[in-house]
Design a protein around this motif. Structure first.
Motif, PDB file in Angstrom:
ATOM      1  N   GLY A 246      76.408 165.486  22.310  1.00  0.00           N
ATOM      2  CA  GLY A 246      77.134 166.270  21.320  1.00  0.00           C
ATOM      3  C   GLY A 246      76.266 166.987  20.316  1.00  0.00           C
ATOM      4  O   GLY A 246      76.768 167.496  19.305  1.00  0.00           O
ATOM      5  N   LEU A 247      74.952 167.088  20.576  1.00  0.00           N
ATOM      6  CA  LEU A 247      74.057 167.682  19.595  1.00  0.00           C
ATOM      7  C   LEU A 247      74.129 169.209  19.571  1.00  0.00           C
ATOM      8  O   LEU A 247      73.540 169.833  18.674  1.00  0.00           O
ATOM      9  N   TRP A 248      74.818 169.816  20.529  1.00  0.00           N
ATOM     10  CA  TRP A 248      75.005 171.270  20.472  1.00  0.00           C
ATOM     11  C   TRP A 248      76.208 171.649  19.628  1.00  0.00           C
ATOM     12  O   TRP A 248      76.418 172.829  19.337  1.00  0.00           O
ATOM     13  N   GLU A 249      76.997 170.686  19.229  1.00  0.00           N
ATOM     14  CA  GLU A 249      78.188 170.972  18.424  1.00  0.00           C
ATOM     15  C   GLU A 249      77.801 171.271  16.981  1.00  0.00           C
ATOM     16  O   GLU A 249      76.773 170.799  16.484  1.00  0.00           O
ATOM     17  N   ASP A 250      78.647 172.043  16.302  1.00  0.00           N
ATOM     18  CA  ASP A 250      78.395 172.356  14.897  1.00  0.00           C
ATOM     19  C   ASP A 250      78.364 171.093  14.048  1.00  0.00           C
ATOM     20  O   ASP A 250      77.584 170.983  13.096  1.00  0.00           O
ATOM     21  N   VAL A 290      59.715 180.441  14.855  1.00  0.00           N
ATOM     22  CA  VAL A 290      60.634 179.344  14.582  1.00  0.00           C
ATOM     23  C   VAL A 290      62.037 179.768  14.990  1.00  0.00           C
ATOM     24  O   VAL A 290      62.497 180.857  14.597  1.00  0.00           O
ATOM     25  N   PRO A 291      62.745 178.974  15.791  1.00  0.00           N
ATOM     26  CA  PRO A 291      64.095 179.360  16.214  1.00  0.00           C
ATOM     27  C   PRO A 291      65.001 179.593  15.010  1.00  0.00           C
ATOM     28  O   PRO A 291      64.934 178.858  14.017  1.00  0.00           O
ATOM     29  N   GLY A 296      68.458 175.297  17.996  1.00  0.00           N
ATOM     30  CA  GLY A 296      67.189 175.720  18.567  1.00  0.00           C
ATOM     31  C   GLY A 296      66.007 174.970  17.987  1.00  0.00           C
ATOM     32  O   GLY A 296      65.073 174.599  18.706  1.00  0.00           O
ATOM     33  N   ARG A 297      66.041 174.736  16.685  1.00  0.00           N
ATOM     34  CA  ARG A 297      64.944 173.997  16.041  1.00  0.00           C
ATOM     35  C   ARG A 297      64.930 172.538  16.489  1.00  0.00           C
ATOM     36  O   ARG A 297      63.863 171.953  16.721  1.00  0.00           O
ATOM     37  N   ILE A 298      66.117 171.954  16.612  1.00  0.00           N
ATOM     38  CA  ILE A 298      66.186 170.565  17.073  1.00  0.00           C
ATOM     39  C   ILE A 298      65.624 170.451  18.483  1.00  0.00           C
ATOM     40  O   ILE A 298      64.841 169.543  18.792  1.00  0.00           O
ATOM     41  N   ARG A 302      62.423 168.253  19.537  1.00  0.00           N
ATOM     42  CA  ARG A 302      62.640 167.128  20.443  1.00  0.00           C
ATOM     43  C   ARG A 302      61.830 167.280  21.726  1.00  0.00           C
ATOM     44  O   ARG A 302      61.267 166.313  22.237  1.00  0.00           O
ATOM     45  N   LEU A 303      61.775 168.501  22.262  1.00  0.00           N
ATOM     46  CA  LEU A 303      61.014 168.690  23.493  1.00  0.00           C
ATOM     47  C   LEU A 303      59.517 168.541  23.242  1.00  0.00           C
ATOM     48  O   LEU A 303      58.795 167.981  24.071  1.00  0.00           O
TER      49      LEU A 303
END
Length: 329
Positions: A246-250, A290-291, A296-298, A302-303
């Motif tokens: 769910g990390l793509w959710e607002d 920077v995104p 995008g930043r997360i 994370r990657l």
């Protein structure tokens, strides 16, 4: 190629009469030479198409049936045009023609590969000798190639978009007899023709006997795998897992970060303990701007961390850029 200074040999068979004490047989694998003392030398076929015991009519094996093959007799030495079709070595290892005591000799290091050094690098990865022009070799040879990687062994290949990282990963496993290709991206569903074409392009260039697993369950796959595994790629795996959490959710769920941490921990444990020879592709996403979005930043952060952690547990880390590769310390 001249055999014992007695006759010349090509992959289709002998050139000229065969002297007493030798037999030369044209086989589906190539030209097989047998001497009076029992020595067996194969000049492997380099033409298109699979060797005997190949794929079914549709050309797309799946499951265990992809690994079935007719019994084959091992030879002492195999000469392979490794510039034309290095995957022949994998086919012959799969069928049993190349065994643990078979010497593999790679020839064909010409304009098709950019330099002698690059040809020698590839041969080392494939467990093959690279003789120079005019070299006289005994069968079995007096000098053997370095042992190619065997599991447990982990290689991480990183690079930017269109850097050649997937091509390098595939190249490293071309001569392996058992390969599982772990495709971690979304399965094409007909809504994105461009993505479907990308997936199909990758599938077409893989050797026919590689088994594809379309999965995000990398931890389970790595724990169970034997032989060789190609993971392409960690970036798409992370994208999918972040979506599942769910990390793509607002407004992500309260436990989203915890679930992601658990998934990453399970992957690292499986990577660390796998018994397979694994080559994983990942993306470099921190070299640009920077995104502009939170998600995008997360993802970038994370990657980047995942790459560091996987790299720390790898025997080899490779950077691909502009089609060239550099092994990092």
């Amino acid at each position: 190629m001249t055999v014992d200074d007695r006759f010349r040999l090509r992959e289709a068979g002998a050139v000229g009469p065969v002297p007493p004490g030798y037999t030369v047989t044209s086989t589906p694998d190539g030209a097989l030479v047998e001497s009076a003392d029992g020595g067996r030398l194969l000049f492997a076929r380099s033409g298109p198409g699979p060797l005997p015991g190949g794929p079914p009519a549709d050309g797309r094996p799946s499951g265990a049936s992809a690994y079935s093959s007719a019994p084959a007799q091992q030879v002492d030495m195999v000469i392979v045009d490794a510039a034309q079709r290095p995957e022949v070595v994998g086919e012959l290892r799969r069928s049993g023609v190349i065994g643990v005591t078979t010497a593999v000799v790679a020839v064909g290091g010409d304009h098709r590969i950019r330099s002698p050094e690059e040809f020698a690098r590839r041969a080392r990865l494939w467990g093959a000798l690279v003789p120079g022009d005019g070299t006289v070799m005994s069968c079995p040879p007096t000098v053997w190639p370095e042992s190619r990687p065997h599991g447990p062994y982990r290689t991480l290949i990183t690079g930017g978009a269109r850097s050649g990282k997937s091509t390098e990963a595939e190249l490293r496993l071309l001569t392996e007899p058992r390969v599982v290709y772990a495709a971690t991206g979304p399965v094409p569903d007909g809504t994105d023709p461009e993505w479907a074409e990308r997936v199909e392009h990758h599938a077409r260039r893989r050797p026919w006997w590689w088994r594809t697993e379309e999965t995000s369950g990398l931890a389970v796959l790595l724990r169970q795998a034997r032989g060789a595994v190609l993971v392409d790629c960690l970036g798409t795996w992370l994208t999918g897992v972040m979506g599942e959490c769910g990390l793509w959710e607002d407004e992500p769920p309260e436990d989203a970060e915890e679930r992601l941490e658990t998934a990453v921990h399970e992957l690292l444990e499986a990577w660390r303990s796998t018994q397979a020879y694994v080559v994983a592709v990942t993306n470099e996403v921190g070299s640009g701007v920077v995104p502009p979005t939170r998600s995008g930043r997360i993802f970038r952060d994370r990657l980047g961390l995942l790459n560091q952690w996987v790299g720390a547990e790898s025997e080899v880390v490779v950077l691909a850029t502009a089609g060239r590769v550099v092994e990092l310390g």
